[in-house]
Design an enzyme around this catalytic site. Structure first.
Site, PDB file in Angstrom:
ATOM      1  CG  HIS A 135      36.881  31.521  40.656  1.00  0.00           C
ATOM      2  ND1 HIS A 135      36.989  32.083  41.738  1.00  0.00           N
ATOM      3  CD2 HIS A 135      36.315  32.137  39.686  1.00  0.00           C
ATOM      4  CE1 HIS A 135      36.901  33.495  41.364  1.00  0.00           C
ATOM      5  NE2 HIS A 135      36.342  33.580  40.149  1.00  0.00           N
ATOM      6  NE  ARG A 173      38.252  27.541  44.151  1.00  0.00           N
ATOM      7  CZ  ARG A 173      39.245  27.859  43.273  1.00  0.00           C
ATOM      8  NH1 ARG A 173      39.617  29.024  43.124  1.00  0.00           N
ATOM      9  NH2 ARG A 173      39.751  26.803  42.344  1.00  0.00           N
ATOM     10  CE1 TYR A 210      42.800  26.875  40.163  1.00  0.00           C
ATOM     11  CE2 TYR A 210      42.083  27.048  37.879  1.00  0.00           C
ATOM     12  CZ  TYR A 210      41.776  27.104  39.254  1.00  0.00           C
ATOM     13  OH  TYR A 210      40.479  27.379  39.950  1.00  0.00           O
TER      14      TYR A 210
HETATM   15  C1  LIG Z   1      38.558  44.183  40.393  1.00  0.00           C
HETATM   16  C2  LIG Z   1      38.343  42.747  39.810  1.00  0.00           C
HETATM   17  N1  LIG Z   1      39.024  42.149  39.038  1.00  0.00           N
HETATM   18  C3  LIG Z   1      38.993  40.935  38.504  1.00  0.00           C
HETATM   19  C4  LIG Z   1      38.089  40.256  38.816  1.00  0.00           C
HETATM   20  C5  LIG Z   1      37.798  38.750  38.578  1.00  0.00           C
HETATM   21  N2  LIG Z   1      37.695  37.830  39.561  1.00  0.00           N
HETATM   22  C6  LIG Z   1      36.661  37.462  40.221  1.00  0.00           C
HETATM   23  S1  LIG Z   1      37.009  36.560  41.537  1.00  0.00           S
HETATM   24  C7  LIG Z   1      38.765  36.721  41.375  1.00  0.00           C
HETATM   25  C8  LIG Z   1      39.662  36.128  42.523  1.00  0.00           C
HETATM   26  C9  LIG Z   1      39.229  36.339  43.687  1.00  0.00           C
HETATM   27  O1  LIG Z   1      40.284  35.850  44.470  1.00  0.00           O
HETATM   28  P1  LIG Z   1      40.099  36.000  45.969  1.00  0.00           P
HETATM   29  O2  LIG Z   1      40.250  37.553  46.186  1.00  0.00           O
HETATM   30  O3  LIG Z   1      41.205  35.292  46.727  1.00  0.00           O
HETATM   31  O4  LIG Z   1      38.689  35.515  46.143  1.00  0.00           O
HETATM   32  P2  LIG Z   1      38.169  34.071  46.110  1.00  0.00           P
HETATM   33  O5  LIG Z   1      37.712  34.044  44.697  1.00  0.00           O
HETATM   34  O6  LIG Z   1      39.246  33.065  46.097  1.00  0.00           O
HETATM   35  O7  LIG Z   1      36.825  33.858  47.250  1.00  0.00           O
HETATM   36  C10 LIG Z   1      38.949  37.675  40.280  1.00  0.00           C
HETATM   37  C11 LIG Z   1      40.365  37.984  39.501  1.00  0.00           C
HETATM   38  C12 LIG Z   1      36.744  40.824  39.624  1.00  0.00           C
HETATM   39  N3  LIG Z   1      35.837  40.350  39.996  1.00  0.00           N
HETATM   40  N4  LIG Z   1      37.100  42.140  40.187  1.00  0.00           N
END
Ligand SMILES: Cc1ncc(C[n+]2csc(CCOP(=O)(O)OP(=O)(O)O)c2C)c(N)n1
Ligand SMILES: [Mg+2]
Lengths: 326, 370
Positions: B262, B258, B271
């Site tokens: 975010h 990424r 971080y």
């Molecule tokens: C069930 C749930 N918990 C928390 C969130 C908040 N949230 C959105 S994206 C994210 C991180 C996701 O990480 P990853 O799966 O690695 O995807 P990336 O954002 O890196 O594409 C979080 C914690 C959410 N959208 N859904």
């Protein structure tokens, strides 16, 4: 006395409890290094280290279930769900275990935990980030459900929640996280969970609300006073389970009129329960039908249209006038 | 009984075809038509420029929080290239390049980030689900869709995406387990971009790779260089072919990064180190694919300039369409059920009456941080 926002006040309550009791730990997604996506856990990792402010993998059920386990084993854990809408991913643990242990072990085991999360709409967030699930939790006996409305009561109620021997779901109205500051006393204080507060005294009608909607209720009360010479009493519930029937009924018996305001949908909601309790205990004191100003029985619209859904002061005034002129 | 070491039949294969400087491994290079190659590049570039446009729109308050996909274009597009319109496509939220390739109008995706339900409405003719916010929950849906494909004896497959963080959810595990048990025609791509907001990959699972989780579910996996679109395509094509022929599911872990925040509400400085980002920047999937196409004489500076201009015009157009979108303030009542209930009609009328008197909802707002 320092002035602070609700975010700072909640943060302070956690710090105070963590300083006093090594069994108090905080866990959740991004609560450590990132200090929480709203910065509610700012400084915790730095002061208490990674064993007491714990960044977890992305799994709400594990966070909740793990929290329950820690509580069963004698700790006082506070877990964070990153958003209201993702607390649903933990429900089988909360419903199936957290709320039941005291009952099914005849008090031998209990779950003194707090689950806290940002609550409600109004911040232009994407889907699933603007939910108002208090009625869902309030339906489950064994849980206490707390919704603060200002920095000072947020801090006092979180302290009470941490000290409470039972599981407390603590919902933080994110629309007012930083919307205003309030003086908070130097020394830690608590407020009883289950006791409502008279946010504004009045004699002509009772407006009952909580969380961020309280602001709409108070604003409406001002308008009613200034423009319509109606003196409304405003009750701030602070907790929807237990629900403070006594304060509600005492006020309604005095005023004879009631309007209930919340952003959650109407069907099977907290306002439905309040109406029932007024009708059960104070029916003959009523001068007019009770009005409800709430979210509608739909999903909250995506954010471009969310403010159409969330009750504002105008809708409260309209309902209040209908009640007054009945 | 003596102690024995078990041999487990499943395997994880790792693939890279294009190195960061665009050098291709001739033995592994897939034979793709020139126009496809150029089309893929154009989609990657569109996605990148779409990101930049949305960033600007967010900064100007014209859309809400935005989640960029910078650096991950190949890791979604390469797999979308391997399926056709009858197949199902189930995104998480960092698959903009794949969505554009599938045929989602830019304006529709903008409308989603702009807070309109119409942005979650798939274009007609596509078997696509919209962006999915509850992390990993889409894996269960895709599992069910592929289950239906199998039960209905279609030859179609389902392609689903999740992030590295998402693989920690029970939903991911449960979906993969079912997919293995029922041998479903499912291709599960994991965009491992090394971060889940502030949580680094190593703090997400103690497993050395995410791909190897497939072994426990009883099927094979690939781990591919997710910034190498050719590797994504080769793994994707094999997994899709296997699924179509009844061979069951595959997990593909695409190693990517990424490069951006975010979301626009996030501050990665809290971080992660800039040096880490700097290290990944030269591995950008666009740089690599561009170098490859230049070596093949498919892309020149003149073509690039022309492409950028074309995309810019499309973005202008899409922005105008998105910003010109108007919906009735009370239409959200109409889609709760196929037919509005009497109570909903009453509530809708109540709101309409309120709005008709010129009421403008007023609320104090907090800046969005998602
Ligand atoms: C069930 C749930 N918990 C928390 C969130 C908040 N949230 C959105 S994206 C994210 C991180 C996701 O990480 P990853 O799966 O690695 O995807 P990336 O954002 O890196 O594409 C979080 C914690 C959410 N959208 N859904
Ligand atoms: Mg990730």
């Amino acid at each position: 006395m320092p002035q602070m926002t609700m975010v700072q006040a909640i943060n302070l309550a956690m710090k105070e409890a963590m300083r006093e009791d090594p069994n108090v730990v905080v866990l959740g997604q991004d609560v450590g290094q990132d200090e929480g996506v709203f910065r509610v856990t700012e400084g915790l990792l730095k002061e208490f280290g990674p064993d007491r402010c714990i960044d977890t993998p992305l799994a709400e059920a594990a966070i909740a279930g793990g929290t329950i386990g820690m509580a069963l084993a004698g700790m006082k854990p506070i877990c964070e769900m990153q958003f209201d809408g993702f607390s649903y991913q933990s429900l089988h643990q909360i419903e199936g275990h957290a709320r039941r242990f005291r009952n099914r072990t005849r008090g031998r085991l209990s779950v003194p935990m707090v689950m806290r999360f940002p609550y409600g709409g109004g911040i232009r967030a994407i889907e699933h980030h603007s939910e108002a699930p208090e009625a869902t939790y309030a339906h489950w006996a064994g849980l206490k459900v707390v919704l603060p409305s200002s920095p000072r009561n947020a801090r006092a109620l979180l302290r009470a929640a941490i000290l409470d021997p039972d599981p407390v779901i603590y919902m933080e109205p994110k629309a007012i996280y930083r919307a205003f500051r309030e003086e908070v006393p130097e020394a830690p204080e608590t407020m009883p969970i289950g006791k409502a507060r008279i946010a504004r005294a009045g004699k002509d009608m009772t407006i009952i609300s909580y969380a961020a909607s309280l602001r709409a209720a108070l604003e409406a009360a001002e308008t009613l006073e200034d423009e319509h010479r109606i003196d409304a009493e405003v009750i701030d519930l602070l907790s929807v389970s237990p629900l403070d029937s006594d304060t509600i009924n005492a006020s309604v018996r005095k005023t004879g009129r009631a309007v209930i305001v919340h952003e959650a949908p109407r069907h099977c909601s907290v306002s439905g329960e309040i109406v029932a309790r007024i009708v059960e205990e104070s029916l003959l004191y009523l001068e007019a039908p009770i009005k409800r100003v709430t979210g509608f029985d739909t999903a909250i619209p995506f954010f471009a249209n969310e403010l159409t859904y969330i009750p504002d002061a105008g809708r409260v005034v309209k309902a209040a006038l209908e009640t007054a002129r009945f | 009984m003596p102690r024995e070491t078990m041999t487990i039949a499943q395997k994880v294969e790792s693939i890279r075809i294009l190195s960061p400087d665009g050098t291709v491994d001739k033995k592994l290079e897939p034979k793709l038509p020139d126009e496809d190659l150029l089309g893929l590049y154009k989609t990657m570039l569109s996605s990148r420029l779409f990101d930049e446009r949305c960033f600007m729109l967010q900064r100007q308050g014209r859309i809400g929080t935005y989640g960029p996909t910078k650096g991950q274009e190949a890791a979604s597009l390469g797999f979308a290239y391997c399926i056709n319109n009858n197949d199902w496509f189930v995104p998480a939220f960092r698959e903009t390049a794949a969505m554009l390739y599938r045929g989602w109008p830019m304006s529709t995706i903008m409308l989603w980030w702009g807070g309109h339900e119409i942005g979650a409405t798939p274009p007609k003719g596509l078997n696509d689900l919209p962006i999915c916010v509850p992390v990993s929950s889409q894996c269960q849906l895709a599992m069910g869709i592929s289950w239906a494909q199998k039960l209905k004896k279609t030859k179609d497959v389902t392609l689903v995406f999740v992030g590295d963080g998402g693989t920690s959810e029970g939903d991911f595990h449960e979906a993969m387990n079912f997919a293995g048990v029922y041998k479903l025609p499912l291709v599960q791509v994991i965009q491992n971009n090394q971060w889940a907001i502030s949580i680094p990959r190593h703090a997400q699972t103690a497993s050395p790779t995410i791909a190897q989780k497939a072994i426990a579910y009883g099927f094979d996996a690939f781990q591919v260089d997710g910034n190498d679109i050719l590797a994504c395509i080769v793994a994707g094509q094999e997994a899709v072919k296997k699924a179509r022929e009844g061979g069951g599911p595959t997990i593909i872990e695409a190693i990517t990064y990424r490069l951006g925040v975010h979301t626009t509400a996030d501050d990665p400085k809290k971080y992660r180190k800039d040096e880490e980002v700097k290290e990944w920047e030269p591995k950008d999937p666009l740089i690599r694919f561009k170098a490859y196409l230049e070596k093949k004489k498919l892309l020149t500076d003149a073509v690039e300039t022309k492409l950028r201009e074309e995309i810019r015009l499309k973005l202008d157009e899409a922005t105008a369409v998105a910003e010109g979108y108007r919906a009735s303030k009370t239409e959200f009542f109409e889609y709760v059920y196929a037919e509005m209930t009497p109570e909903l009609r009453k509530q809708k009328a109540e709101l309409e009456e309120y709005l008709a008197h010129g009421a403008k909802p007023s609320h104090a707002n907090e800046l969005s941080r998602v």
